[in-house]
Scaffold this motif. Structure first.
Motif, PDB file in Angstrom:
ATOM      1  N   SER A  18       0.818  -1.223   0.000  1.00  0.00           N
ATOM      2  CA  SER A  18       0.000   0.000   0.000  1.00  0.00           C
ATOM      3  C   SER A  18       0.846   1.264   0.000  1.00  0.00           C
ATOM      4  O   SER A  18       0.426   2.305  -0.517  1.00  0.00           O
ATOM      5  CB  SER A  18      -0.940   0.004   1.216  1.00  0.00           C
ATOM      6  N   ALA A  19       2.058   1.191   0.556  1.00  0.00           N
ATOM      7  CA  ALA A  19       2.910   2.386   0.605  1.00  0.00           C
ATOM      8  C   ALA A  19       3.330   2.834  -0.792  1.00  0.00           C
ATOM      9  O   ALA A  19       3.616   4.010  -1.008  1.00  0.00           O
ATOM     10  CB  ALA A  19       4.147   2.109   1.457  1.00  0.00           C
ATOM     11  N   LEU A  20       3.365   1.910  -1.749  1.00  0.00           N
ATOM     12  CA  LEU A  20       3.754   2.267  -3.114  1.00  0.00           C
ATOM     13  C   LEU A  20       2.685   3.082  -3.820  1.00  0.00           C
ATOM     14  O   LEU A  20       2.950   3.702  -4.855  1.00  0.00           O
ATOM     15  CB  LEU A  20       4.041   0.999  -3.925  1.00  0.00           C
ATOM     16  N   LEU A  21       1.467   3.071  -3.280  1.00  0.00           N
ATOM     17  CA  LEU A  21       0.342   3.716  -3.946  1.00  0.00           C
ATOM     18  C   LEU A  21      -0.072   5.018  -3.272  1.00  0.00           C
ATOM     19  O   LEU A  21      -1.122   5.568  -3.588  1.00  0.00           O
ATOM     20  CB  LEU A  21      -0.855   2.747  -3.989  1.00  0.00           C
ATOM     21  N   ARG A  22       0.721   5.506  -2.374  1.00  0.00           N
ATOM     22  CA  ARG A  22       0.375   6.737  -1.673  1.00  0.00           C
ATOM     23  C   ARG A  22       0.671   7.958  -2.538  1.00  0.00           C
ATOM     24  O   ARG A  22       1.412   7.873  -3.517  1.00  0.00           O
ATOM     25  CB  ARG A  22       1.144   6.812  -0.349  1.00  0.00           C
ATOM     26  N   PRO A  23       0.087   9.117  -2.190  1.00  0.00           N
ATOM     27  CA  PRO A  23       0.342  10.347  -2.958  1.00  0.00           C
ATOM     28  C   PRO A  23       1.834  10.630  -3.099  1.00  0.00           C
ATOM     29  O   PRO A  23       2.601  10.450  -2.159  1.00  0.00           O
ATOM     30  CB  PRO A  23      -0.362  11.426  -2.128  1.00  0.00           C
ATOM     31  N   GLY A  24       2.209  11.064  -4.293  1.00  0.00           N
ATOM     32  CA  GLY A  24       3.605  11.322  -4.585  1.00  0.00           C
ATOM     33  C   GLY A  24       4.305  10.143  -5.227  1.00  0.00           C
ATOM     34  O   GLY A  24       5.419  10.277  -5.736  1.00  0.00           O
ATOM     35  N   ARG A  25       3.644   8.976  -5.199  1.00  0.00           N
ATOM     36  CA  ARG A  25       4.219   7.775  -5.817  1.00  0.00           C
ATOM     37  C   ARG A  25       3.297   7.373  -6.963  1.00  0.00           C
ATOM     38  O   ARG A  25       3.054   8.154  -7.851  1.00  0.00           O
ATOM     39  CB  ARG A  25       4.388   6.691  -4.753  1.00  0.00           C
ATOM     40  N   LEU A  26       2.776   6.164  -6.958  1.00  0.00           N
ATOM     41  CA  LEU A  26       1.771   5.813  -7.967  1.00  0.00           C
ATOM     42  C   LEU A  26       0.409   6.179  -7.392  1.00  0.00           C
ATOM     43  O   LEU A  26      -0.351   5.333  -6.924  1.00  0.00           O
ATOM     44  CB  LEU A  26       1.849   4.318  -8.311  1.00  0.00           C
ATOM     45  N   GLU A  27       0.104   7.468  -7.431  1.00  0.00           N
ATOM     46  CA  GLU A  27      -0.984   8.033  -6.651  1.00  0.00           C
ATOM     47  C   GLU A  27      -2.349   7.895  -7.304  1.00  0.00           C
ATOM     48  O   GLU A  27      -3.371   8.140  -6.666  1.00  0.00           O
ATOM     49  CB  GLU A  27      -0.693   9.511  -6.390  1.00  0.00           C
ATOM     50  N   VAL A  28      -2.407   7.511  -8.572  1.00  0.00           N
ATOM     51  CA  VAL A  28      -3.676   7.395  -9.290  1.00  0.00           C
ATOM     52  C   VAL A  28      -3.835   5.962  -9.766  1.00  0.00           C
ATOM     53  O   VAL A  28      -2.947   5.424 -10.435  1.00  0.00           O
ATOM     54  CB  VAL A  28      -3.735   8.345 -10.501  1.00  0.00           C
ATOM     55  N   ARG A  29      -4.937   5.327  -9.398  1.00  0.00           N
ATOM     56  CA  ARG A  29      -5.231   3.981  -9.916  1.00  0.00           C
ATOM     57  C   ARG A  29      -6.244   4.110 -11.047  1.00  0.00           C
ATOM     58  O   ARG A  29      -7.299   4.719 -10.876  1.00  0.00           O
ATOM     59  CB  ARG A  29      -5.781   3.082  -8.822  1.00  0.00           C
ATOM     60  N   ILE A  30      -5.912   3.509 -12.194  1.00  0.00           N
ATOM     61  CA  ILE A  30      -6.777   3.586 -13.362  1.00  0.00           C
ATOM     62  C   ILE A  30      -7.067   2.167 -13.844  1.00  0.00           C
ATOM     63  O   ILE A  30      -6.138   1.408 -14.157  1.00  0.00           O
ATOM     64  CB  ILE A  30      -6.117   4.390 -14.503  1.00  0.00           C
ATOM     65  N   ASP A  31      -8.326   1.805 -13.878  1.00  0.00           N
ATOM     66  CA  ASP A  31      -8.722   0.483 -14.351  1.00  0.00           C
ATOM     67  C   ASP A  31      -8.984   0.530 -15.860  1.00  0.00           C
ATOM     68  O   ASP A  31      -9.717   1.398 -16.338  1.00  0.00           O
ATOM     69  CB  ASP A  31      -9.977   0.009 -13.621  1.00  0.00           C
ATOM     70  N   ILE A  32      -8.388  -0.388 -16.575  1.00  0.00           N
ATOM     71  CA  ILE A  32      -8.608  -0.506 -18.016  1.00  0.00           C
ATOM     72  C   ILE A  32      -9.498  -1.716 -18.253  1.00  0.00           C
ATOM     73  O   ILE A  32      -9.051  -2.858 -18.081  1.00  0.00           O
ATOM     74  CB  ILE A  32      -7.280  -0.665 -18.781  1.00  0.00           C
ATOM     75  N   PRO A  33     -10.755  -1.503 -18.627  1.00  0.00           N
ATOM     76  CA  PRO A  33     -11.653  -2.638 -18.834  1.00  0.00           C
ATOM     77  C   PRO A  33     -11.414  -3.290 -20.187  1.00  0.00           C
ATOM     78  O   PRO A  33     -10.687  -2.755 -21.043  1.00  0.00           O
ATOM     79  CB  PRO A  33     -13.039  -1.983 -18.774  1.00  0.00           C
ATOM     80  N   LEU A  34     -12.021  -4.440 -20.380  1.00  0.00           N
ATOM     81  CA  LEU A  34     -12.030  -5.026 -21.717  1.00  0.00           C
ATOM     82  C   LEU A  34     -12.846  -4.122 -22.629  1.00  0.00           C
ATOM     83  O   LEU A  34     -13.843  -3.528 -22.198  1.00  0.00           O
ATOM     84  CB  LEU A  34     -12.630  -6.433 -21.680  1.00  0.00           C
ATOM     85  N   PRO A  35     -12.472  -3.962 -23.899  1.00  0.00           N
ATOM     86  CA  PRO A  35     -13.154  -3.006 -24.779  1.00  0.00           C
ATOM     87  C   PRO A  35     -14.597  -3.404 -25.059  1.00  0.00           C
ATOM     88  O   PRO A  35     -14.920  -4.594 -25.195  1.00  0.00           O
ATOM     89  CB  PRO A  35     -12.303  -3.052 -26.058  1.00  0.00           C
ATOM     90  N   ASP A  36     -15.464  -2.379 -25.161  1.00  0.00           N
ATOM     91  CA  ASP A  36     -16.863  -2.640 -25.507  1.00  0.00           C
ATOM     92  C   ASP A  36     -16.981  -2.823 -27.019  1.00  0.00           C
ATOM     93  O   ASP A  36     -15.989  -2.822 -27.750  1.00  0.00           O
ATOM     94  CB  ASP A  36     -17.757  -1.508 -25.010  1.00  0.00           C
ATOM     95  N   ALA A  37     -18.229  -2.956 -27.506  1.00  0.00           N
ATOM     96  CA  ALA A  37     -18.448  -3.264 -28.918  1.00  0.00           C
ATOM     97  C   ALA A  37     -17.862  -2.195 -29.834  1.00  0.00           C
ATOM     98  O   ALA A  37     -17.160  -2.503 -30.812  1.00  0.00           O
ATOM     99  CB  ALA A  37     -19.945  -3.438 -29.180  1.00  0.00           C
TER     100      ALA A  37
END
Length: 638
Positions: A354-373
């Protein structure tokens, strides 16, 4: 009842630990002559070997573990790699020790006052071929020769521990090590060629595309001196299933931002050698990105770094801890990393510290879904390049449901191959010909899938009326499917500000609605609700576990959060009572779902018929059918 550890003499140490024992015996020889002598010794060992030397020390002074009358351990072994340690921490850990050995890779990581008070501070000599020959007898590794010993003296302890085993001929291990040495990667980091594809021209990235375009604007503003680097996002974590295009995204992002792309991964770092080499390769990646700034450093397979909270009792915990600590230092150095944006990619974010994901590090989590039609068609046309395919590609979108961008890219290669072989232009019919073989579901299979998904839709709509979007079933499926998904009820839940027990129980009932419908209609359930952590039963079990142990909504108010990659499963494994509570909650909500579906059986049957006939039912239709059923029931009662 007392516990006595098994002596190493009955269980030979690994060759790496046996080699470390040779150095320890030489360094501590004055203290090992008497068992009752008290001392504090500091041993400075080569980089990346502290774990092995620590275990070697334990075989001398902690075999078996000596304790005083208050059951405090009097023989203490502490290992340090690179991190510094506070005097108070040392005092707390060593205060009961009569025989204390601190194994460190850097003497400066220890407080000066502690070093001054130690009875011995010694650098352990680098292992020699003679040590390896002697250690092979202790570790019961036959066949050690002078030639083999000289070669192994050039290898790291990590590599020796991984390859040399008593049950395997030493000659075979030496041959493999020599092949590894020849093929070992010298450059763990690669500078990628600029991508011709820009993020603006990609399809299917959703939120990730929006974030990337905002980042490109910010970097442009920073280059012009309009904003400071502090106003630019420092990093992001891309999460998505395999093949969703995370690497392609990083290339397109760098192109849109107009910056260099530097690619690294844990695998490349580890290929450099033992822990010390691994950490050097890691720092080299960040240094290269800083040299090329402004740049994007893309870290693939980011979850492989691990977590300091996982597997604390395992042999490689110290290795993981040092790796995570080093990465934290690289992500958030005291001097900053102006001009470098770090983007990590993972298929499974649950095992990341969890420390790797704190502000100043990898601070934004972005989910990439499977593509729609729509996105799948866009990806297909993008990979086809200059080839134009007429039509709306409706058959392709139907047959490619659940595909990733990588699946579509491979399909395009197959389409081009067919076009070359038959000397025909690329068309929709050729695209369909290149698709993997599929088979039609039998009537019984189709009806069971329809009943299952209709159960989810009806129960979910009764409990969360505005959340259902649509429900569908597949009529045909791949002959060799990668996934068992042949249908789904798709919901979009509003964000809850405060989840009550009723809310979570409703979620569980909705997840079990498919199995409940099968039980009601067929008198038995199939295996479609289980078999995977992301299955209906897997998700429902996790929700029930969180209620009982994490959210204070069960029988106790105290909370636990588990550890490891599957922390909720960890809690259930170690607590039979919790498993009983989870099962009771699931059974109660399953019975509740069966009862609800029984009361709205007419609606359930209508949704099933529409799914069998049309394969797709909109959420508005499900709500209308339920409303009509309620009105009919009310009129009959009147």
């Amino acid at each position: 009842m007392s516990y006595r550890s098994v002596s190493w003499r009955n269980s030979p140490p690994s060759l790496a630990v046996a080699v470390a024992r040779c150095g320890i015996r030489n360094a501590l020889r004055h203290f090992l002559r008497r068992e009752d002598i008290c001392y504090v010794a500091v041993l400075v060992v080569p980089e990346g070997t502290s774990d092995y030397y620590g275990r070697a020390v334990s075989t001398f002074i902690r075999d078996p573990v000596p304790v005083d009358q208050d059951c405090n351990e009097t023989a203490v072994v502490m290992t340090l790699a690179e991190q510094t340690i506070e005097p108070r921490t040392i005092h707390d850990r060593l205060r009961h020790g009569r025989q204390v050995v601190v194994v460190t890779e850097k003497a400066e990581s220890l407080p000066p006052e502690f070093l001054a008070g130690a009875d011995l501070v010694r650098h352990v000599v680098t292992p020699t071929p003679a040590h390896l020959i002697a250690a092979s007898r202790t570790a019961k590794v036959p066949g050690m020769t002078q030639e083999f010993a000289e070669f192994l003296s050039t290898q790291s302890f990590d590599i020796i521990a991984a390859v040399i085993r008593p049950t395997r001929p030493l000659l075979n291990s030496i041959r493999q090590l020599r092949r590894m040495a020849e093929k070992r990667l010298e450059l763990p980091t690669l500078a990628e060629k600029p991508s011709a594809l820009r993020l603006e021209d990609t399809h299917g990235y959703g939120e990730a595309k929006d974030w990337g375009l905002r980042l490109a604007e910010d970097i442009s503003s920073w280059k012009r001196g309009e904003i400071a680097w502090e106003d630019v996002d420092r990093g992001a974590l891309l999460c998505g299933p395999p093949g969703c295009g995370k690497t392609s995204y990083a290339k397109a992002l760098a192109a849109s931002c107009g910056v260099e792309l530097v690619v690294a991964s844990t695998g490349r770092w580890q290929a450099a050698g033992h822990l010390g080499d691994y950490l050097k390769a890691m720092r080299a990646s960040f240094k290269q990105a800083q040299t090329k700034a402004p740049s994007i450093l893309f870290l693939d397979e980011f979850d492989s770094v691990g977590s300091r909270e996982a597997a604390v009792d395992s042999d490689n915990h110290d290795y993981k801890r040092q790796a995570v600590n080093a990465l934290l230092e690289c992500l958030d150095p005291s001097e900053g990393r102006e001009g470098v944006v770090v983007v990590g990619a993972t298929n499974d974010p649950s095992g990341i510290d969890s420390a790797l994901l704190r502000p100043g590090r990898l601070e934004v989590r972005i989910d990439i879904p499977l593509p729609d039609a729509v996105s799948r068609v866009g990806i297909l046309r993008q990979h086809l390049g200059g080839h134009v395919v007429d039509g709306d590609l409706g058959k392709f979108t139907q047959a490619s449901r659940g595909w990733s961008g990588a699946d579509i890219e491979k399909l395009v290669r197959d389409v081009r191959r067919l076009a070359r072989r038959h000397r025909v232009p690329i068309s929709e019919s050729l695209v369909m010909k290149a698709m993997p073989a599929r088979r039609l579901l039998s009537d019984d299979e189709l009806r069971r899938v329809a009943v299952h998904e209709a159960g989810h839709a009806v129960v979910g709509t009764l409990l969360f009326p505005d959340s259902i979007r649509y429900v569908y079933v597949e009529r045909d499926v791949p002959v060799n499917p990668v996934s068992r998904v042949v249908g789904a009820a798709v919901f979009q839940h509003a964000t809850e500000t405060a989840g009550t027990p009723e809310y979570y129980d409703n979620r569980i009932a909705m997840m079990l609605g498919g199995s409940a419908a099968e039980q009601l209609v067929f008198g038995e359930r199939s295996d479609g609700a289980g078999g995977d952590p992301s299955s209906d039963l897997g998700l429902a079990s996790d929700v029930a576990t969180r209620m009982e142990r994490c959210l204070g909504l069960g029988e106790v108010l105290s909370v636990e959060f588990g550890k490891g990659g599957r922390p909720l499963e960890y809690l259930r494994e170690r607590d039979p009572h919790l498993r009983g509570l989870v099962d009771a909650r699931l059974r109660a909500q399953f019975d509740r779902a069966v009862l609800m579906l029984g009361e709205h059986r007419a609606c359930l049957d209508q949704v099933v018929r529409k799914l069998v006939t049309d394969g797709h039912v909109e959420g508005t239709e499900v709500r209308a059918l339920l409303a009509e059923g309620v009105r009919n029931t009310a009129s009959v009662r009147t």
